[in-house]
Design a protein around this motif. Sequence first.
Motif, PDB file in Angstrom:
ATOM      1  N   THR A   5       0.833  -1.205   0.000  1.00 48.74           N
ATOM      2  CA  THR A   5       0.000   0.000   0.000  1.00 48.74           C
ATOM      3  C   THR A   5       0.867   1.254   0.000  1.00 48.74           C
ATOM      4  O   THR A   5       0.592   2.211  -0.726  1.00 48.74           O
ATOM      5  N   LYS A  47      -9.107   2.572   4.984  1.00 52.18           N
ATOM      6  CA  LYS A  47      -9.902   1.558   5.676  1.00 52.18           C
ATOM      7  C   LYS A  47      -9.463   0.197   5.134  1.00 52.18           C
ATOM      8  O   LYS A  47      -8.936   0.117   4.023  1.00 52.18           O
ATOM      9  N   PRO A  48      -9.669  -0.865   5.906  1.00 55.82           N
ATOM     10  CA  PRO A  48      -9.194  -2.196   5.476  1.00 55.82           C
ATOM     11  C   PRO A  48      -9.660  -2.606   4.082  1.00 55.82           C
ATOM     12  O   PRO A  48      -8.869  -3.141   3.298  1.00 55.82           O
ATOM     13  N   GLU A  49     -10.920  -2.356   3.745  1.00 54.69           N
ATOM     14  CA  GLU A  49     -11.405  -2.776   2.429  1.00 54.69           C
ATOM     15  C   GLU A  49     -10.745  -1.977   1.303  1.00 54.69           C
ATOM     16  O   GLU A  49     -10.445  -2.517   0.243  1.00 54.69           O
ATOM     17  N   THR A  50     -10.488  -0.703   1.556  1.00 52.21           N
ATOM     18  CA  THR A  50      -9.797   0.121   0.552  1.00 52.21           C
ATOM     19  C   THR A  50      -8.351  -0.323   0.411  1.00 52.21           C
ATOM     20  O   THR A  50      -7.828  -0.410  -0.696  1.00 52.21           O
ATOM     21  N   GLU A  51      -7.723  -0.627   1.521  1.00 55.59           N
ATOM     22  CA  GLU A  51      -6.334  -1.091   1.467  1.00 55.59           C
ATOM     23  C   GLU A  51      -6.238  -2.406   0.691  1.00 55.59           C
ATOM     24  O   GLU A  51      -5.331  -2.581  -0.126  1.00 55.59           O
ATOM     25  N   ARG A  52      -7.173  -3.315   0.911  1.00 54.52           N
ATOM     26  CA  ARG A  52      -7.159  -4.577   0.163  1.00 54.52           C
ATOM     27  C   ARG A  52      -7.303  -4.320  -1.333  1.00 54.52           C
ATOM     28  O   ARG A  52      -6.633  -4.946  -2.157  1.00 54.52           O
ATOM     29  N   ARG A  53      -8.157  -3.374  -1.707  1.00 50.40           N
ATOM     30  CA  ARG A  53      -8.354  -3.029  -3.125  1.00 50.40           C
ATOM     31  C   ARG A  53      -7.064  -2.457  -3.711  1.00 50.40           C
ATOM     32  O   ARG A  53      -6.642  -2.840  -4.804  1.00 50.40           O
ATOM     33  N   GLN A  55      -3.991  -2.884  -2.626  1.00 51.65           N
ATOM     34  CA  GLN A  55      -2.998  -3.968  -2.671  1.00 51.65           C
ATOM     35  C   GLN A  55      -3.215  -4.858  -3.883  1.00 51.65           C
ATOM     36  O   GLN A  55      -2.258  -5.211  -4.575  1.00 51.65           O
ATOM     37  N   GLN A  56      -4.462  -5.234  -4.135  1.00 55.08           N
ATOM     38  CA  GLN A  56      -4.753  -6.105  -5.265  1.00 55.08           C
ATOM     39  C   GLN A  56      -4.384  -5.431  -6.586  1.00 55.08           C
ATOM     40  O   GLN A  56      -3.776  -6.047  -7.463  1.00 55.08           O
ATOM     41  N   GLN A  79      -8.338   5.494  -6.194  1.00 52.61           N
ATOM     42  CA  GLN A  79      -8.467   5.074  -4.795  1.00 52.61           C
ATOM     43  C   GLN A  79      -7.720   6.027  -3.854  1.00 52.61           C
ATOM     44  O   GLN A  79      -8.217   6.381  -2.789  1.00 52.61           O
TER      45      GLN A  79
END
Length: 101
Positions: A5, A47-53, A55-56, A79
């Motif tokens: 990230t 936020k965790p869901e944004t960070e996962r997006r 990262q992907q 993002q």
Amino acid sequence: MTDTTILAYLNSALCDWQFGKICATSGTGTRRWIKQYIEQIRIPFPKPETERRIQQLAMDIGKVTSEEKVNLSAEIDKQIFALSDLTKEEREFVNNCVPIH
């Protein structure tokens, strides 16, 4: 926040624009990535869901063609802009100031 990230942010249009405002150049247009300037970079915490997006998207960039990289980079920028609460006009300004990644 993960290294992926952080790297995605450091390679974003927003960071490119921001860093251009706070760092010195070598005289040939090369930015000086030295401690006193790097410490001034403010990375927003997602936020965790944004960070996962993010990262992907960052992981996918290494697996696609050049044309697809431009699209993924633009999605990462989108993002990052959302994390920074930039208005549409501010996003357009940054995008117009920074070359396409």
